[in-house]
Motif scaffolding. Structure first.
Motif, PDB file in Angstrom:
ATOM      1  N   GLY A 142     -34.616  19.545   7.323  1.00 42.50           N
ATOM      2  CA  GLY A 142     -33.790  20.735   7.493  1.00 42.50           C
ATOM      3  C   GLY A 142     -32.382  20.399   7.938  1.00 42.50           C
ATOM      4  O   GLY A 142     -31.403  21.008   7.478  1.00 42.50           O
ATOM      5  N   LEU A 143     -32.259  19.408   8.819  1.00 41.65           N
ATOM      6  CA  LEU A 143     -30.935  18.983   9.274  1.00 41.65           C
ATOM      7  C   LEU A 143     -30.107  18.437   8.123  1.00 41.65           C
ATOM      8  O   LEU A 143     -28.928  18.787   7.968  1.00 41.65           O
ATOM      9  CB  LEU A 143     -31.083  17.910  10.362  1.00 41.65           C
ATOM     10  CG  LEU A 143     -29.798  17.189  10.788  1.00 41.65           C
ATOM     11  CD1 LEU A 143     -28.797  18.167  11.361  1.00 41.65           C
ATOM     12  CD2 LEU A 143     -30.115  16.084  11.790  1.00 41.65           C
ATOM     13  N   THR A 144     -30.696  17.583   7.290  1.00 39.36           N
ATOM     14  CA  THR A 144     -29.938  17.033   6.164  1.00 39.36           C
ATOM     15  C   THR A 144     -29.564  18.119   5.156  1.00 39.36           C
ATOM     16  O   THR A 144     -28.540  18.010   4.479  1.00 39.36           O
ATOM     17  CB  THR A 144     -30.737  15.933   5.444  1.00 39.36           C
ATOM     18  OG1 THR A 144     -31.953  16.478   4.915  1.00 39.36           O
ATOM     19  CG2 THR A 144     -31.061  14.791   6.388  1.00 39.36           C
ATOM     20  N   LEU A 145     -30.395  19.166   5.078  1.00 38.53           N
ATOM     21  CA  LEU A 145     -30.077  20.274   4.175  1.00 38.53           C
ATOM     22  C   LEU A 145     -28.807  20.984   4.632  1.00 38.53           C
ATOM     23  O   LEU A 145     -27.912  21.276   3.833  1.00 38.53           O
ATOM     24  CB  LEU A 145     -31.247  21.252   4.133  1.00 38.53           C
ATOM     25  CG  LEU A 145     -31.104  22.448   3.189  1.00 38.53           C
ATOM     26  CD1 LEU A 145     -31.002  21.982   1.747  1.00 38.53           C
ATOM     27  CD2 LEU A 145     -32.289  23.401   3.359  1.00 38.53           C
ATOM     28  N   VAL A 146     -28.697  21.258   5.937  1.00 39.63           N
ATOM     29  CA  VAL A 146     -27.499  21.920   6.469  1.00 39.63           C
ATOM     30  C   VAL A 146     -26.296  20.982   6.407  1.00 39.63           C
ATOM     31  O   VAL A 146     -25.216  21.352   5.917  1.00 39.63           O
ATOM     32  CB  VAL A 146     -27.740  22.375   7.920  1.00 39.63           C
ATOM     33  CG1 VAL A 146     -26.470  23.006   8.497  1.00 39.63           C
ATOM     34  CG2 VAL A 146     -28.894  23.373   7.989  1.00 39.63           C
ATOM     35  N   ALA A 147     -26.476  19.744   6.864  1.00 37.56           N
ATOM     36  CA  ALA A 147     -25.359  18.799   6.928  1.00 37.56           C
ATOM     37  C   ALA A 147     -24.897  18.371   5.552  1.00 37.56           C
ATOM     38  O   ALA A 147     -23.776  17.860   5.404  1.00 37.56           O
ATOM     39  CB  ALA A 147     -25.768  17.571   7.744  1.00 37.56           C
TER      40      ALA A 147
END
Length: 407
Positions: A142-147
């Motif tokens: 999820g973090l890589t999706l936002v970033a």
């Protein structure tokens, strides 16, 4: 304060907060020169090679300091380290904004390198791993999706700021964003560090710490060569990614493809990354990170082999596949060490892995530029395919299931 793993309702807020911080950090460093290098060159008279060399200096600095940053997160927590990185990012950007000689310019990039060692993906992944233990896989995805929107948002913003107030003004605004947005986010959204009652190098034992107050669980240490193999495959992929990121247009032009095809090939990478990360986030819960890494590496290898055909349609398909593979590998970068090495001293592990990756990212683009000048471009593609093959073979020596002693 309870850990984030015991407050699942706060996980989305934490992931979005870390993601926004990562967008600001990446736009303030790695993606900076993609927009500002030309305006800086016109204003100062410095060559593009000299300017891009600043980023290499920053990456080398980050690589040298990454293990220290990881160990500091183990001791003090991600909240403190990421907050400090926001301040140092602002200092480095201010140094660049006031630089009037190559010496002060490179000093600014060294300061940014210090910030990069403590403020990019490895620090954010370590923070999630420290808070969530073996349950961090979906949160990292999820973090890589936002970033992943760092370039999508950062490049237009930097372009607008450069046109409105010049490159120095753009750098000052970026510094302000680190101090006024990223710093408060890190201080308010990330839980304070609480040392664990017990630690084990295996996720099964780590999960037990979060759910039980029983006596510490012991497990055999993972084989040392696992860390070496993980480092090998991630470093090879980092070199490939850095080379293609910098030389994509030149490389495709050198093999005879039209500029419009090269531009379209570059444009499909971002959407393919996002789609792959969404699929990983929602359908990859039961997939071991070793298999995710193998799929991502195999996709990179397939993309490079498609490029060797020299066809325009093959190049577009190749970079759709490459983007998807890179999206999966970004997640595996954080989850593979967590699954095989464990969350005990996770920051130290991530720092050890980040050093060769960052050094490879610093060295690969200039070496690739030399290769493009002195040899046929097909040989550079073959060399990148060889790195992907070495990476894929190395991944076959890693287990595809977590091994450890159950409680």
């Amino acid at each position: 304060m309870q850990s984030a793993s015991k407050q699942p309702q706060k996980l989305p807020r934490l992931i979005v907060a870390l993601g926004v911080g990562q967008i600001i950090a990446w736009a303030s460093s790695y993606y900076l020169l993609a927009i500002l290098a030309l305006p800086m060159s016109r204003s100062t008279g410095w060559s593009l090679g000299l300017l891009v060399g600043g980023l290499s200096a920053g990456l080398v600095t980050a690589g040298l300091l990454a293990p220290l940053a990881g160990r500091t997160i183990d001791r003090r927590g991600g909240r403190t380290v990421l907050a400090v990185s926001s301040v140092v990012f602002a200092m480095g950007l201010a140094a660049l904004a006031t630089s009037h000689s190559p010496t002060t310019y490179y000093l600014g990039w060294v300061v940014l390198g210090v910030a990069m060692s403590a403020g990019l993906y490895d620090a954010a992944f370590t923070t999630l791993g420290q808070l969530l233990g073996a349950n961090a896989k979906q949160s990292i995805a999820g973090l890589t999706l936002v970033a992943g929107f760092a370039s999508t948002l950062g490049w237009p913003a930097l372009t607008y700021l450069d046109e409105a107030m010049g490159w120095r003004g753009a750098l000052w605004v970026a510094a302000a964003f680190n101090l006024l947005v990223a710093l408060p986010i890190h201080l308010l959204a990330i839980p304070k560090h609480q040392p664990r009652i017990s630690a084990s190098p295996h996720p099964s034992a780590v999960a037990a710490v979060h759910t039980s107050t029983a006596a510490p669980v012991s497990a055999a240490a993972p084989p040392a060569h696992w860390l070496v193999l993980i480092g090998l495959l991630l470093t090879c992929q980092a070199a490939i990614m850095a080379t293609l990121s910098v030389h994509l247009i030149a490389l495709l032009g050198a093999i005879g493809l039209a500029p419009s095809v090269a531009l379209l090939a570059g444009m499909v990478i971002g959407p393919a990354q996002v789609i792959a990360r969404l699929l990983e986030m929602y359908f990859g819960r039961g997939v071991h990170p070793t298999w995710s890494a193998r799929v991502g590496i195999a996709a990179t290898l397939a993309a490079l082999l498609l490029l060797l055909t020299g066809y325009s349609w093959a190049a577009i398909i190749a970079f759709v596949i490459y983007g998807a593979g890179n999206g999966i590998l970004t997640v595996a970068r954080g989850t593979l060490p967590l699954a095989l090495i464990g969350s005990a001293d996770y920051g130290k592990t991530m720092g050890q892995l980040a050093r060769p990756m960052l050094l490879a990212q610093a060295a690969a683009p200039p070496l690739a530029a030399i290769a493009l000048e002195r040899t046929e471009p097909v040989w550079l593609i073959c060399l990148l395919a060889l790195l992907a093959t070495v990476s894929l073979v190395g991944s076959c020596w890693l287990p595809a299931k977590t091994q450890g002693v159950s409680p």
